[in-house]
Design a protein around this motif. Structure first.
Motif, short mmCIF file in Angstrom:
data_model
loop_
_atom_site.label_atom_id
_atom_site.label_comp_id
_atom_site.label_asym_id
_atom_site.label_seq_id
_atom_site.Cartn_x
_atom_site.Cartn_y
_atom_site.Cartn_z
N ARG A 84 -14.78 20.68 -15.74
CA ARG A 84 -15.80 19.90 -15.40
C ARG A 84 -15.23 18.36 -14.91
NH1 ARG A 84 -19.96 19.63 -20.48
NH2 ARG A 84 -20.34 17.69 -19.52
N GLU A 125 -12.96 21.51 -9.84
CA GLU A 125 -13.79 20.54 -10.73
C GLU A 125 -15.25 21.03 -10.35
OE1 GLU A 125 -11.79 16.63 -12.02
OE2 GLU A 125 -12.19 16.69 -10.04
N ASN A 126 -15.99 21.06 -11.16
CA ASN A 126 -17.41 20.91 -11.22
C ASN A 126 -18.38 20.24 -12.11
OD1 ASN A 126 -17.63 22.73 -13.29
ND2 ASN A 126 -17.37 24.53 -12.15
N ALA A 127 -19.63 20.33 -11.73
CA ALA A 127 -20.43 19.58 -12.79
C ALA A 127 -21.17 20.27 -13.61
CB ALA A 127 -21.91 18.96 -11.80
N SER A 128 -21.66 19.62 -14.93
CA SER A 128 -22.20 20.25 -16.22
C SER A 128 -23.28 21.57 -15.94
CB SER A 128 -23.02 19.18 -16.92
OG SER A 128 -22.18 18.44 -17.27
N TRP A 161 -21.97 25.24 -15.39
CA TRP A 161 -21.39 25.83 -16.60
C TRP A 161 -22.76 26.92 -17.27
CZ3 TRP A 161 -16.48 26.27 -17.75
CH2 TRP A 161 -15.79 25.63 -17.03
N TYR A 181 -26.71 23.16 -19.75
CA TYR A 181 -26.53 22.01 -19.20
C TYR A 181 -27.41 21.20 -18.21
CZ TYR A 181 -22.59 22.12 -22.12
OH TYR A 181 -21.55 21.98 -23.31
N SER A 232 -25.03 14.62 -15.29
CA SER A 232 -24.65 14.77 -16.77
C SER A 232 -25.38 13.73 -17.45
CB SER A 232 -23.00 14.36 -16.73
OG SER A 232 -22.35 14.34 -15.61
#
Length: 77
Positions: A15, A51-54, A57, A66, A77
């Motif tokens: 993340r 990298e990635n955001a919530s 996932w 999320y 987030s």
């Protein structure tokens, strides 16, 4: 950068949100651990980070746990 035939590629997906110093420490530690466990020269350890955001996932059932529906922009987030 010169590398030998023992090139090790480590791909990390995490993340987003860690600062550059934390990432540098992670890269150093990965190279140290690879050297300790395999004898590979740290110069031959290549690390790539994605990298990635919530919202990126989902942990099962086809749901973005999320990022519940109606919770705002994707990736918040």
């Amino acid at each position: 950068m010169r590398r030998d035939d023992s090139l090790v590629i480590v791909a990390v997906t995490m993340r987003a949100g860690r600062d550059a110093e934390v990432k540098r420490a992670m890269y150093r530690r990965i190279a140290e651990l690879v050297r300790e466990r395999t004898g590979t020269d740290p110069a031959s350890v290549f690390v790539t980070v994605t990298e990635n955001a919530s919202a990126d996932w989902p942990f099962g059932h086809g749901l973005a746990q999320y990022a519940p529906a109606g919770a705002g922009p994707a990736g918040a987030s």
